[in-house]
Design an enzyme around this catalytic site. Sequence first.
Site, PDB file in Angstrom:
ATOM      1  N   SER A  91     -15.423  14.018  38.707  1.00  0.00           N
ATOM      2  CA  SER A  91     -15.329  15.202  38.375  1.00  0.00           C
ATOM      3  C   SER A  91     -16.549  16.133  38.848  1.00  0.00           C
ATOM      4  CB  SER A  91     -15.941  14.884  36.770  1.00  0.00           C
ATOM      5  OG  SER A  91     -15.351  16.235  35.371  1.00  0.00           O
ATOM      6  N   ASP A 223      -4.190  16.985  35.164  1.00  0.00           N
ATOM      7  CA  ASP A 223      -5.994  17.326  34.765  1.00  0.00           C
ATOM      8  C   ASP A 223      -6.385  18.529  34.115  1.00  0.00           C
ATOM      9  OD1 ASP A 223      -8.485  17.331  34.696  1.00  0.00           O
ATOM     10  OD2 ASP A 223      -8.518  16.230  37.178  1.00  0.00           O
ATOM     11  N   HIS A 252      -7.383  12.546  34.553  1.00  0.00           N
ATOM     12  CA  HIS A 252      -9.000  13.348  35.167  1.00  0.00           C
ATOM     13  C   HIS A 252      -9.802  11.921  34.420  1.00  0.00           C
ATOM     14  CE1 HIS A 252     -12.059  15.695  35.737  1.00  0.00           C
ATOM     15  NE2 HIS A 252     -12.982  14.379  34.815  1.00  0.00           N
TER      16      HIS A 252
END
Length: 277
Positions: A91, A223, A252
């Site tokens: 991320s 995502d 995610h």
Amino acid sequence: MDSELKEEIPVHEEFILCGGAETQVLKCGPWTDLFHDQSVKRPKLLIFIIPDSNAQEIKDIYGLNGQIEHKLAFLRTHVPKDMKLVLIGHSIGSYFTLQMLKRIPELPVIRAFLLFPTIERMSESPNGRIATPLLCWFRYVLYVTGYLLLKPCPETIKSLLIRRGLQVMNLENEFSPLNILEPFCLANAAYLGGQEMMEVVKRDDETIKEHLCKLTFYYGTIDPWCPKEYYEDIKKDFPEGDIRLCEKNIPHAFIIHFNQEMADMIADSLKDDLSKM
């Protein structure tokens, strides 16, 4: 990797002061001090996982720039310069990884994995459109609300709430509560999140091009932080790059239920790099 081998890998936890912030470090493998261990068992490679922080204090350490400098400070202070590195960013950790390569291009990185990478247009993503007003415009309302509700709340009640939440997700045996309901932690998370929405806008194509041969991108199909459109755009601009699209519908937040699948993928991808060492 079989279960017997996994059980033989030692895991050591410690807290160090890095850049003016108390920093949790998890060490997996037979090492504690890379600088002073000169034995034959000293590892040749360090896998540095950057998660969704020179001994001098870092300005604005809980902000976006401060977090990048925090990771670099750890490498400078605790890792020898000649130690080969594998960087794994998830991320916003993927954004940190690219910035680390940009600021210190001579880092001896043999491979960098950018997992579900939030490296561009965060505020335009489906989740970003919801998070941006909350984190940028109403952040202080969140601060006050969190402080008023959580500060007087007894620790036993907080632990009960966290344990109950983890039980619902079937995670009670995998995670400890830590301090995720502390107002200070929530305020810092909101502060960093607001900066992400405002500053993670344009993809850093120059840095990607310079380090493309050592980068592996892994995008999700479901995502809401970096939608499939972002994968298609970067794949079009860098057709020769190692840019992958998940075929397993992994979310995610893969760490919750798909950590083993991701670990296996990274291990398989590293085999060729490690065979050359």
